[in-house]
Write a protein that holds these residues in place. Structure first.
Motif, PDB file in Angstrom:
ATOM      1  N   ALA A 111       0.837  -1.209   0.000  1.00  0.00           N
ATOM      2  CA  ALA A 111       0.000   0.000   0.000  1.00  0.00           C
ATOM      3  C   ALA A 111       0.872   1.259   0.000  1.00  0.00           C
ATOM      4  CB  ALA A 111      -0.929  -0.023   1.212  1.00  0.00           C
ATOM      5  N   ARG A 112       1.906   1.267   0.808  1.00  0.00           N
ATOM      6  CA  ARG A 112       2.797   2.419   0.884  1.00  0.00           C
ATOM      7  C   ARG A 112       3.541   2.617  -0.445  1.00  0.00           C
ATOM      8  NH1 ARG A 112       5.606   0.778   4.829  1.00  0.00           N
ATOM      9  NH2 ARG A 112       7.343  -0.043   3.622  1.00  0.00           N
ATOM     10  N   GLU A 113       4.114   1.549  -0.990  1.00  0.00           N
ATOM     11  CA  GLU A 113       4.900   1.649  -2.228  1.00  0.00           C
ATOM     12  C   GLU A 113       4.051   2.063  -3.424  1.00  0.00           C
ATOM     13  OE1 GLU A 113       8.244   1.271  -2.836  1.00  0.00           O
ATOM     14  OE2 GLU A 113       8.593   1.094  -0.690  1.00  0.00           O
ATOM     15  N   ARG A 114       2.805   1.633  -3.438  1.00  0.00           N
ATOM     16  CA  ARG A 114       1.927   1.930  -4.575  1.00  0.00           C
ATOM     17  C   ARG A 114       1.030   3.134  -4.317  1.00  0.00           C
ATOM     18  NH1 ARG A 114       1.448  -1.803  -8.875  1.00  0.00           N
ATOM     19  NH2 ARG A 114       2.805  -3.581  -8.555  1.00  0.00           N
ATOM     20  N   LYS A 115       1.186   3.729  -3.128  1.00  0.00           N
ATOM     21  CA  LYS A 115       0.371   4.880  -2.747  1.00  0.00           C
ATOM     22  C   LYS A 115      -1.117   4.569  -2.876  1.00  0.00           C
ATOM     23  CE  LYS A 115       4.088   8.084  -3.944  1.00  0.00           C
ATOM     24  NZ  LYS A 115       5.077   7.133  -3.586  1.00  0.00           N
ATOM     25  N   MET A 116      -1.491   3.426  -2.324  1.00  0.00           N
ATOM     26  CA  MET A 116      -2.877   2.960  -2.304  1.00  0.00           C
ATOM     27  C   MET A 116      -3.315   2.840  -0.854  1.00  0.00           C
ATOM     28  SD  MET A 116      -2.581  -0.107  -5.145  1.00  0.00           S
ATOM     29  CE  MET A 116      -4.306  -0.558  -5.115  1.00  0.00           C
ATOM     30  N   GLY A 117      -4.611   2.800  -0.651  1.00  0.00           N
ATOM     31  CA  GLY A 117      -5.126   2.586   0.687  1.00  0.00           C
ATOM     32  C   GLY A 117      -4.967   1.128   1.093  1.00  0.00           C
ATOM     33  N   VAL A 118      -4.697   0.897   2.378  1.00  0.00           N
ATOM     34  CA  VAL A 118      -4.554  -0.465   2.894  1.00  0.00           C
ATOM     35  C   VAL A 118      -5.836  -1.263   2.633  1.00  0.00           C
ATOM     36  CG1 VAL A 118      -4.275  -1.823   5.007  1.00  0.00           C
ATOM     37  CG2 VAL A 118      -2.825   0.155   4.606  1.00  0.00           C
ATOM     38  N   ASP A 119      -6.993  -0.624   2.817  1.00  0.00           N
ATOM     39  CA  ASP A 119      -8.269  -1.317   2.591  1.00  0.00           C
ATOM     40  C   ASP A 119      -8.450  -1.706   1.129  1.00  0.00           C
ATOM     41  OD1 ASP A 119      -8.913  -1.146   5.270  1.00  0.00           O
ATOM     42  OD2 ASP A 119     -10.053   0.724   5.042  1.00  0.00           O
ATOM     43  N   GLN A 120      -7.949  -0.878   0.229  1.00  0.00           N
ATOM     44  CA  GLN A 120      -8.048  -1.178  -1.203  1.00  0.00           C
ATOM     45  C   GLN A 120      -7.206  -2.411  -1.558  1.00  0.00           C
ATOM     46  OE1 GLN A 120      -6.657   2.039  -3.701  1.00  0.00           O
ATOM     47  NE2 GLN A 120      -7.642   1.213  -5.526  1.00  0.00           N
ATOM     48  N   VAL A 121      -5.996  -2.482  -1.015  1.00  0.00           N
ATOM     49  CA  VAL A 121      -5.127  -3.635  -1.281  1.00  0.00           C
ATOM     50  C   VAL A 121      -5.702  -4.886  -0.615  1.00  0.00           C
ATOM     51  CG1 VAL A 121      -2.797  -4.584  -1.045  1.00  0.00           C
ATOM     52  CG2 VAL A 121      -3.097  -2.150  -1.508  1.00  0.00           C
ATOM     53  N   ARG A 122      -6.215  -4.745   0.617  1.00  0.00           N
ATOM     54  CA  ARG A 122      -6.838  -5.883   1.310  1.00  0.00           C
ATOM     55  C   ARG A 122      -8.022  -6.431   0.504  1.00  0.00           C
ATOM     56  NH1 ARG A 122      -6.685  -7.821   6.407  1.00  0.00           N
ATOM     57  NH2 ARG A 122      -5.666  -5.969   7.226  1.00  0.00           N
ATOM     58  N   ALA A 123      -8.805  -5.539  -0.083  1.00  0.00           N
ATOM     59  CA  ALA A 123      -9.953  -5.967  -0.894  1.00  0.00           C
ATOM     60  C   ALA A 123      -9.493  -6.775  -2.108  1.00  0.00           C
ATOM     61  CB  ALA A 123     -10.770  -4.758  -1.330  1.00  0.00           C
ATOM     62  N   MET A 124      -8.359  -6.380  -2.690  1.00  0.00           N
ATOM     63  CA  MET A 124      -7.826  -7.136  -3.834  1.00  0.00           C
ATOM     64  C   MET A 124      -7.389  -8.532  -3.396  1.00  0.00           C
ATOM     65  SD  MET A 124      -5.638  -4.217  -5.806  1.00  0.00           S
ATOM     66  CE  MET A 124      -5.382  -5.162  -7.298  1.00  0.00           C
ATOM     67  N   ILE A 125      -6.729  -8.613  -2.234  1.00  0.00           N
ATOM     68  CA  ILE A 125      -6.317  -9.919  -1.712  1.00  0.00           C
ATOM     69  C   ILE A 125      -7.545 -10.792  -1.494  1.00  0.00           C
ATOM     70  CG2 ILE A 125      -5.293 -11.128   0.258  1.00  0.00           C
ATOM     71  CD1 ILE A 125      -3.470  -8.638   0.637  1.00  0.00           C
ATOM     72  N   ASP A 126      -8.541 -10.231  -0.816  1.00  0.00           N
ATOM     73  CA  ASP A 126      -9.746 -11.000  -0.506  1.00  0.00           C
ATOM     74  C   ASP A 126     -10.500 -11.426  -1.762  1.00  0.00           C
ATOM     75  OD1 ASP A 126      -9.150 -10.742   2.182  1.00  0.00           O
ATOM     76  OD2 ASP A 126     -10.492  -9.028   2.498  1.00  0.00           O
ATOM     77  N   GLN A 127     -10.500 -10.572  -2.774  1.00  0.00           N
ATOM     78  CA  GLN A 127     -11.193 -10.898  -4.028  1.00  0.00           C
ATOM     79  C   GLN A 127     -10.514 -12.053  -4.763  1.00  0.00           C
ATOM     80  OE1 GLN A 127     -11.139  -7.717  -6.879  1.00  0.00           O
ATOM     81  NE2 GLN A 127     -12.542  -8.748  -8.269  1.00  0.00           N
ATOM     82  N   LEU A 128      -9.191 -12.089  -4.719  1.00  0.00           N
ATOM     83  CA  LEU A 128      -8.438 -13.126  -5.447  1.00  0.00           C
ATOM     84  C   LEU A 128      -8.143 -14.363  -4.599  1.00  0.00           C
ATOM     85  CD1 LEU A 128      -5.968 -10.806  -7.360  1.00  0.00           C
ATOM     86  CD2 LEU A 128      -7.847 -12.127  -8.338  1.00  0.00           C
ATOM     87  N   ALA A 129      -8.536 -14.343  -3.333  1.00  0.00           N
ATOM     88  CA  ALA A 129      -8.255 -15.472  -2.428  1.00  0.00           C
ATOM     89  C   ALA A 129      -8.942 -16.740  -2.920  1.00  0.00           C
ATOM     90  CB  ALA A 129      -8.710 -15.137  -1.020  1.00  0.00           C
ATOM     91  N   GLU A 130      -8.218 -17.838  -2.810  1.00  0.00           N
ATOM     92  CA  GLU A 130      -8.768 -19.160  -3.119  1.00  0.00           C
ATOM     93  C   GLU A 130      -8.985 -19.869  -1.787  1.00  0.00           C
ATOM     94  OE1 GLU A 130      -6.300 -21.210  -5.981  1.00  0.00           O
ATOM     95  OE2 GLU A 130      -5.719 -19.278  -6.844  1.00  0.00           O
ATOM     96  N   HIS A 131     -10.130 -20.488  -1.654  1.00  0.00           N
ATOM     97  CA  HIS A 131     -10.478 -21.121  -0.388  1.00  0.00           C
ATOM     98  C   HIS A 131     -10.367 -22.637  -0.504  1.00  0.00           C
ATOM     99  CE1 HIS A 131     -11.559 -17.260   1.257  1.00  0.00           C
ATOM    100  NE2 HIS A 131     -12.144 -16.998   0.103  1.00  0.00           N
ATOM    101  N   PRO A 132     -10.318 -23.344   0.613  1.00  0.00           N
ATOM    102  CA  PRO A 132     -10.192 -24.806   0.565  1.00  0.00           C
ATOM    103  C   PRO A 132     -11.284 -25.441  -0.301  1.00  0.00           C
ATOM    104  CG  PRO A 132      -9.935 -24.024   2.811  1.00  0.00           C
ATOM    105  CD  PRO A 132     -10.363 -22.847   1.983  1.00  0.00           C
ATOM    106  N   VAL A 133     -10.893 -26.457  -1.049  1.00  0.00           N
ATOM    107  CA  VAL A 133     -11.836 -27.184  -1.900  1.00  0.00           C
ATOM    108  C   VAL A 133     -12.880 -27.852  -1.005  1.00  0.00           C
ATOM    109  CG1 VAL A 133     -12.077 -29.042  -3.595  1.00  0.00           C
ATOM    110  CG2 VAL A 133     -10.062 -27.563  -3.639  1.00  0.00           C
ATOM    111  N   MET A 134     -14.125 -27.608  -1.291  1.00  0.00           N
ATOM    112  CA  MET A 134     -15.255 -28.128  -0.512  1.00  0.00           C
ATOM    113  C   MET A 134     -15.145 -27.752   0.968  1.00  0.00           C
ATOM    114  SD  MET A 134     -16.039 -31.808  -2.354  1.00  0.00           S
ATOM    115  CE  MET A 134     -14.614 -32.611  -1.695  1.00  0.00           C
TER     116      MET A 134
END
Length: 189
Positions: A146-169
């Motif tokens: 977030a600091r290096e890209r001058k983005m909000g921490v919440d914005q980067v967290r949302a990207m992580i959460d959006q791309l997260a893969e969860h356990p199969v079944m």
């Protein structure tokens, strides 16, 4: 002698044709139809250029990118031709030195981060090719990104959460995120 040699040669030729030619062609064909992306290496293409594979980790070292799990493959990291781990035990001096070096690199990249460093950021896997990191490892790196890209921490967290893969079944595997996909999504912003 001919009575026993002829059937053996015919059986050998038949099985060689069946198992060495017909079966591989059939399996390749089924793979290309049923799992087209994976059968072709799961290559990731951006702007007409292949930038990596979603199945093989890549080494990122710039502070503006999420870093992958360390790789123990040789002679270079994430070498799919030489997939292997280091085979060092937890008390092996080489392993201890490697982990200390990785901890020092993470602390140097983000000196203000006092959170515990997730183990997958400092230890290599058995294959040395992991394309994903745990969500804990991604969240650990979040303030730096977030600091290096001058983005909000919440914005980067949302990207992580959006791309997260969860356990199969909900049972098999751990929550994780593909580092290449995450870094490409960051570049797209």
């Amino acid at each position: 002698m001919t009575k026993t040699l002829r059937p053996a040669v015919v059986l050998f030729a038949g099985l060689t044709l069946l198992v060495g030619v017909v079966y591989p062609i059939a399996m390749t064909g089924i793979g290309k139809v049923a799992f087209a992306d994976k059968a072709e290496g799961s290559l990731v293409v951006r702007d007409g250029k292949t930038v990596g594979s979603s199945l093989i980790g890549q080494a990122f070292s710039s502070p503006q990118y999420f870093w992958s799990r360390p790789s123990a493959t040789g002679p270079m990291p994430n070498n799919a031709v030489n997939s292997s781990g280091a085979n060092f035990g937890a008390t092996n001096p080489a392993q201890v030195d490697a982990v200390k070096g990785r901890i020092d690199a993470l602390k140097a990249a983000d000196p203000t981060n006092t959170a515990m460093i997730p183990v997958d950021l400092v230890t290599a896997s058995g294959s040395g090719l992991d394309p994903e990191i745990s969500l804990a490892a991604a969240y650990y790196q979040l303030p730096r990104i977030a600091r290096e890209r001058k983005m909000g921490v919440d914005q980067v967290r949302a990207m992580i959460d959006q791309l997260a893969e969860h356990p199969v079944m909900g049972l098999f595997g751990e929550p994780r995120v593909n580092v290449l996909a995450l870094n490409l999504a960051l570049d797209k912003k």
